[in-house]
Design a protein around this motif. Structure first.
Motif: not given
Length: 224
Positions: A8, A52, A79, A101
């Motif tokens: 990430e 991510d 994501s 997200k």
């Protein structure tokens, strides 16, 4: 072995997730780029990857595609991209799950525990085969040598399990072939020899002088 690798590039978010998972008892390593994450995985064994999608240079989709050529570890993609298209692409590339997200850390933790439980928990009916530095997790169908996961074709895996389950016995070529490929297979018996050689390349310290899978000339093979 590290429980969870987080790839990430949002350092603040990565540390929040890492701190929460560590409080739950997991060991965690954080990488801020796809290249760094792949490098870490080439040298360490990891149980699960939090990945991510929006990464600089090598994005999460490319990382997932590369990993699926080498590893069977569970991958949960994260994501900020909305919509089913991105989720479908990630899952098609081999991701096991997908989180949009923003998400709650409780939901993330629940998914992590669920995937680890399905992939790594051993039950009591011999789901873990161990021989020296070789470990076979029959639940996840993953083979490890010196704690490093091997990429193995399905027939190679089936053959190795069969050999270990009959350790010390001389197994006829025809019997091995029938057990792994089936009596109605259109493959040739020579296919067995090819797969034995591939196994030796992966698990023997010196494939040209094997000390695990021995040839019994005129009969078959014996795993010692």
């Amino acid at each position: 072995m590290v429980d969870i690798l987080i790839i990430e590039d949002n350092v603040e978010l990565a540390m929040i997730i890492s701190d929460f998972l560590e409080n739950e008892g997991f060991s965690v390593f954080v990488s801020s780029s796809g290249e760094e994450g792949l490098q870490y995985l080439s040298q360490h064994t990891v149980k699960l990857l939090l990945l991510d999608i929006m990464l600089p240079e090598l994005d999460g989709l490319a990382v997932c595609r590369t990993l699926r050529e080498r590893h069977n570890l569970p991958i949960i993609m994260m994501s900020a991209r909305q919509g089913d298209d991105n989720k479908i692409i990630g899952l098609d590339l081999g991701a096991d799950d997908y989180l949009e997200k923003p998400f709650t850390v409780n939901l993330l933790t629940a998914k992590v525990k669920s995937h680890l439980r399905r992939s790594y928990e051993m039950n009591e009916n011999k789901q873990l085969l161990i021989d020296g530095d070789i470990t076979i997790n029959k639940t996840s169908m993953q083979v490890y040598v010196k704690d490093q996961p091997l990429v193995m074709a399905a027939k190679e895996y089936e053959l190795l399990v069969l050999l270990l389950n009959n350790k010390g016995k001389v197994l006829r070529k025809e019997w091995l072939f029938d057990k792994v490929w089936g009596v109605d297979s259109f493959s040739e018996l020579s296919t067995l020899t090819v797969h034995i050689n591939k196994l030796r390349d992966k698990i023997e310290s010196n494939p040209k002088q094997p000390n695990r899978i021995l040839t019994v000339w005129g009969v078959g093979y014996k795993y010692i």
